[in-house]
Design an enzyme around this catalytic site. Structure first.
Site, PDB file in Angstrom:
ATOM      1  N   GLU A 147      -9.632  11.198   8.299  1.00 17.16           N
ATOM      2  CA  GLU A 147      -9.653   9.789   8.709  1.00 17.16           C
ATOM      3  C   GLU A 147      -8.271   9.317   9.160  1.00 17.16           C
ATOM      4  O   GLU A 147      -7.920   8.146   9.044  1.00 17.16           O
ATOM      5  CB  GLU A 147     -10.198   8.909   7.583  1.00 17.16           C
ATOM      6  CG  GLU A 147     -11.648   9.213   7.257  1.00 17.16           C
ATOM      7  CD  GLU A 147     -12.431   8.028   6.722  1.00 17.16           C
ATOM      8  OE1 GLU A 147     -11.931   6.902   6.736  1.00 17.16           O
ATOM      9  OE2 GLU A 147     -13.582   8.258   6.287  1.00 17.16           O
ATOM     10  N   ARG A 169       1.165   4.713   0.819  1.00 19.36           N
ATOM     11  CA  ARG A 169       0.468   5.742   1.574  1.00 19.36           C
ATOM     12  C   ARG A 169       0.902   7.101   1.034  1.00 19.36           C
ATOM     13  O   ARG A 169       1.777   7.756   1.552  1.00 19.36           O
ATOM     14  CB  ARG A 169       0.769   5.583   3.064  1.00 19.36           C
ATOM     15  CG  ARG A 169      -0.125   4.573   3.759  1.00 19.36           C
ATOM     16  CD  ARG A 169      -1.576   5.036   3.835  1.00 19.36           C
ATOM     17  NE  ARG A 169      -1.659   6.307   4.516  1.00 19.36           N
ATOM     18  CZ  ARG A 169      -1.794   6.447   5.833  1.00 19.36           C
ATOM     19  NH1 ARG A 169      -1.882   5.368   6.609  1.00 19.36           N
ATOM     20  NH2 ARG A 169      -1.869   7.643   6.382  1.00 19.36           N
ATOM     21  N   LYS A 185     -13.605  -2.339   3.927  1.00 22.67           N
ATOM     22  CA  LYS A 185     -12.621  -2.225   5.003  1.00 22.67           C
ATOM     23  C   LYS A 185     -13.079  -1.223   6.049  1.00 22.67           C
ATOM     24  O   LYS A 185     -13.549  -0.128   5.715  1.00 22.67           O
ATOM     25  CB  LYS A 185     -11.266  -1.781   4.430  1.00 22.67           C
ATOM     26  CG  LYS A 185     -10.199  -1.544   5.492  1.00 22.67           C
ATOM     27  CD  LYS A 185      -8.988  -0.840   4.907  1.00 22.67           C
ATOM     28  CE  LYS A 185      -8.011  -0.459   6.023  1.00 22.67           C
ATOM     29  NZ  LYS A 185      -6.935   0.438   5.556  1.00 22.67           N
ATOM     30  N   GLU A 198       0.847  -1.190   0.000  1.00 22.65           N
ATOM     31  CA  GLU A 198       0.000   0.000   0.000  1.00 22.65           C
ATOM     32  C   GLU A 198       0.885   1.244   0.000  1.00 22.65           C
ATOM     33  O   GLU A 198       1.608   1.502   0.970  1.00 22.65           O
ATOM     34  CB  GLU A 198      -0.905   0.031   1.230  1.00 22.65           C
ATOM     35  CG  GLU A 198      -1.762   1.294   1.307  1.00 22.65           C
ATOM     36  CD  GLU A 198      -2.533   1.425   2.611  1.00 22.65           C
ATOM     37  OE1 GLU A 198      -3.718   1.800   2.556  1.00 22.65           O
ATOM     38  OE2 GLU A 198      -1.944   1.153   3.686  1.00 22.65           O
ATOM     39  N   ARG A 253      -5.782  -8.122  14.289  1.00 22.90           N
ATOM     40  CA  ARG A 253      -4.851  -8.198  13.155  1.00 22.90           C
ATOM     41  C   ARG A 253      -4.317  -9.616  12.973  1.00 22.90           C
ATOM     42  O   ARG A 253      -3.783  -9.947  11.917  1.00 22.90           O
ATOM     43  CB  ARG A 253      -3.685  -7.233  13.373  1.00 22.90           C
ATOM     44  CG  ARG A 253      -4.096  -5.767  13.455  1.00 22.90           C
ATOM     45  CD  ARG A 253      -2.876  -4.870  13.644  1.00 22.90           C
ATOM     46  NE  ARG A 253      -3.248  -3.467  13.767  1.00 22.90           N
ATOM     47  CZ  ARG A 253      -3.457  -2.644  12.753  1.00 22.90           C
ATOM     48  NH1 ARG A 253      -3.346  -3.093  11.514  1.00 22.90           N
ATOM     49  NH2 ARG A 253      -3.781  -1.374  12.957  1.00 22.90           N
ATOM     50  N   GLN A 257       0.244  -2.072  14.428  1.00 22.41           N
ATOM     51  CA  GLN A 257       0.869  -2.962  13.456  1.00 22.41           C
ATOM     52  C   GLN A 257       2.128  -3.590  14.047  1.00 22.41           C
ATOM     53  O   GLN A 257       2.823  -2.983  14.859  1.00 22.41           O
ATOM     54  CB  GLN A 257       1.231  -2.205  12.176  1.00 22.41           C
ATOM     55  CG  GLN A 257       0.024  -1.721  11.389  1.00 22.41           C
ATOM     56  CD  GLN A 257       0.417  -0.879  10.177  1.00 22.41           C
ATOM     57  OE1 GLN A 257       1.592  -0.597   9.955  1.00 22.41           O
ATOM     58  NE2 GLN A 257      -0.566  -0.479   9.405  1.00 22.41           N
ATOM     59  N   HIS A 291     -12.356   4.852   8.568  1.00 17.97           N
ATOM     60  CA  HIS A 291     -11.435   4.814   9.698  1.00 17.97           C
ATOM     61  C   HIS A 291     -11.937   5.733  10.798  1.00 17.97           C
ATOM     62  O   HIS A 291     -12.197   6.902  10.551  1.00 17.97           O
ATOM     63  CB  HIS A 291     -10.033   5.243   9.272  1.00 17.97           C
ATOM     64  CG  HIS A 291      -9.455   4.368   8.216  1.00 17.97           C
ATOM     65  ND1 HIS A 291      -9.858   4.431   6.907  1.00 17.97           N
ATOM     66  CD2 HIS A 291      -8.517   3.386   8.294  1.00 17.97           C
ATOM     67  CE1 HIS A 291      -9.185   3.519   6.210  1.00 17.97           C
ATOM     68  NE2 HIS A 291      -8.377   2.884   7.020  1.00 17.97           N
ATOM     69  N   ARG A 306      -4.807   8.738   2.440  1.00 11.77           N
ATOM     70  CA  ARG A 306      -5.640   8.791   3.635  1.00 11.77           C
ATOM     71  C   ARG A 306      -5.813  10.246   4.032  1.00 11.77           C
ATOM     72  O   ARG A 306      -4.835  10.953   4.289  1.00 11.77           O
ATOM     73  CB  ARG A 306      -4.975   7.986   4.763  1.00 11.77           C
ATOM     74  CG  ARG A 306      -5.768   7.956   6.053  1.00 11.77           C
ATOM     75  CD  ARG A 306      -7.041   7.136   5.925  1.00 11.77           C
ATOM     76  NE  ARG A 306      -6.761   5.781   5.482  1.00 11.77           N
ATOM     77  CZ  ARG A 306      -7.318   5.205   4.436  1.00 11.77           C
ATOM     78  NH1 ARG A 306      -8.200   5.872   3.694  1.00 11.77           N
ATOM     79  NH2 ARG A 306      -7.032   3.970   4.094  1.00 11.77           N
TER      80      ARG A 306
END
Length: 257
Positions: free
Chosen positions: A87, A49, A171, A47, A214, A237, A144, A83
């Site tokens: 959010e 970002r 998501k 991804e 996760r 994460q 989010h 993003r």
């Protein structure tokens, strides 16, 4: 029964949840190094970002950066995400600029998926999704909430709205105020997957308390999880090697091995 979305050989919606790693680069000079920093870790998707990228509002810079990323990643699936600050992202952007950026990225033929925040306005979101599909780009609709965990029914309704708007993958990420909130997210995921989902589903509870969400996606119904490649992009994460080890253990346990 939820469907499967296949992107460059990676099947979302079946088996072990797929691992997505964030690619974070501040400047053009950082892009190649950021790619190389994640190539040695275990992942299924990347991804970008792009809200961290200083040149994100310059179309030529975006095109050049994506060209570098695609060359470095080869045939690995690439998700483009801006993003928004609303959010939890790095930059603010108007609705018009947001739609224009995502459509421009889709037109380049360099990304496989784009993230579209579902609450940017129904007409705008529908337009982006329709354009992405016309360019053979898949859409992850997202929401989010960095402040709280909505009620279970609200989480399910948001995910159903994403399906109704024709996103390929749904998501939601929420912030727990306590461990009971984590159970709310997991329960909503299980019910959505069992009763309503007809496409891949991605859910997570953030921060330390939410870590279990996760790891246990295969148990409750989430088809993708995010791990640290070079840098983290959200609280909670963990490194992808640790993540992969736990995902494999859970997978074998569910198979009775």
């Amino acid at each position: 029964m939820a469907g499967v979305v296949e992107i460059r050989g990676v099947k979302l919606g079946e088996g072990i949840p797929k691992i997505c790693v964030p690619l974070i680069a501040a400047g053009m000079e950082d892009v190649a190094g950021a790619c190389e920093g994640i190539l040695g870790v275990c992942f299924d998707l990347v991804e970008w970002r792009a809200d961290h990228f200083e040149g994100i509002f310059d179309r030529e810079s975006v095109k050049v950066a994506l060209g570098i990323i695609r060359e470095k990643l080869g045939n690995r699936p690439l998700l483009f995400t801006f993003r928004t600050a609303e959010e939890g992202g790095e930059k603010s952007i108007s609705a018009t600029e947001y739609a224009g950026l995502l459509k421009f990225v889709c037109s380049l033929g360099l990304v496989d998926l784009v993230d579209v925040e579902i609450f940017r306005g129904d007409d705008l979101v529908s337009d982006i999704i329709s354009f992405a599909h016309s360019q053979n780009v898949r859409v992850i609709a997202s929401n989010h909430d960095f402040q709280k965990t909505p009620a279970k029914e609200d989480i399910i309704e948001r995910l159903k709205k994403m399906q109704d708007m024709d996103a390929d993958i749904t998501k939601i990420a929420v912030m727990p105020q306590n461990r009971g909130d984590v159970l709310t997210l997991l329960s909503a995921t299980e019910e959505m997957k069992r009763l309503y989902a007809d496409r891949p589903l991605v859910t997570m509870s953030m921060a330390g308390d939410g870590l279990i969400s996760r790891l246990a996606g295969e148990v409750f119904g989430s088809d993708m999880t995010f791990g640290i490649g070079d840098k983290a992009s959200a609280p909670g994460q963990i490194e992808t090697d640790k993540l992969k080890t736990v995902l494999d253990i859970i997978h074998l346990g569910m198979k009775g091995v």
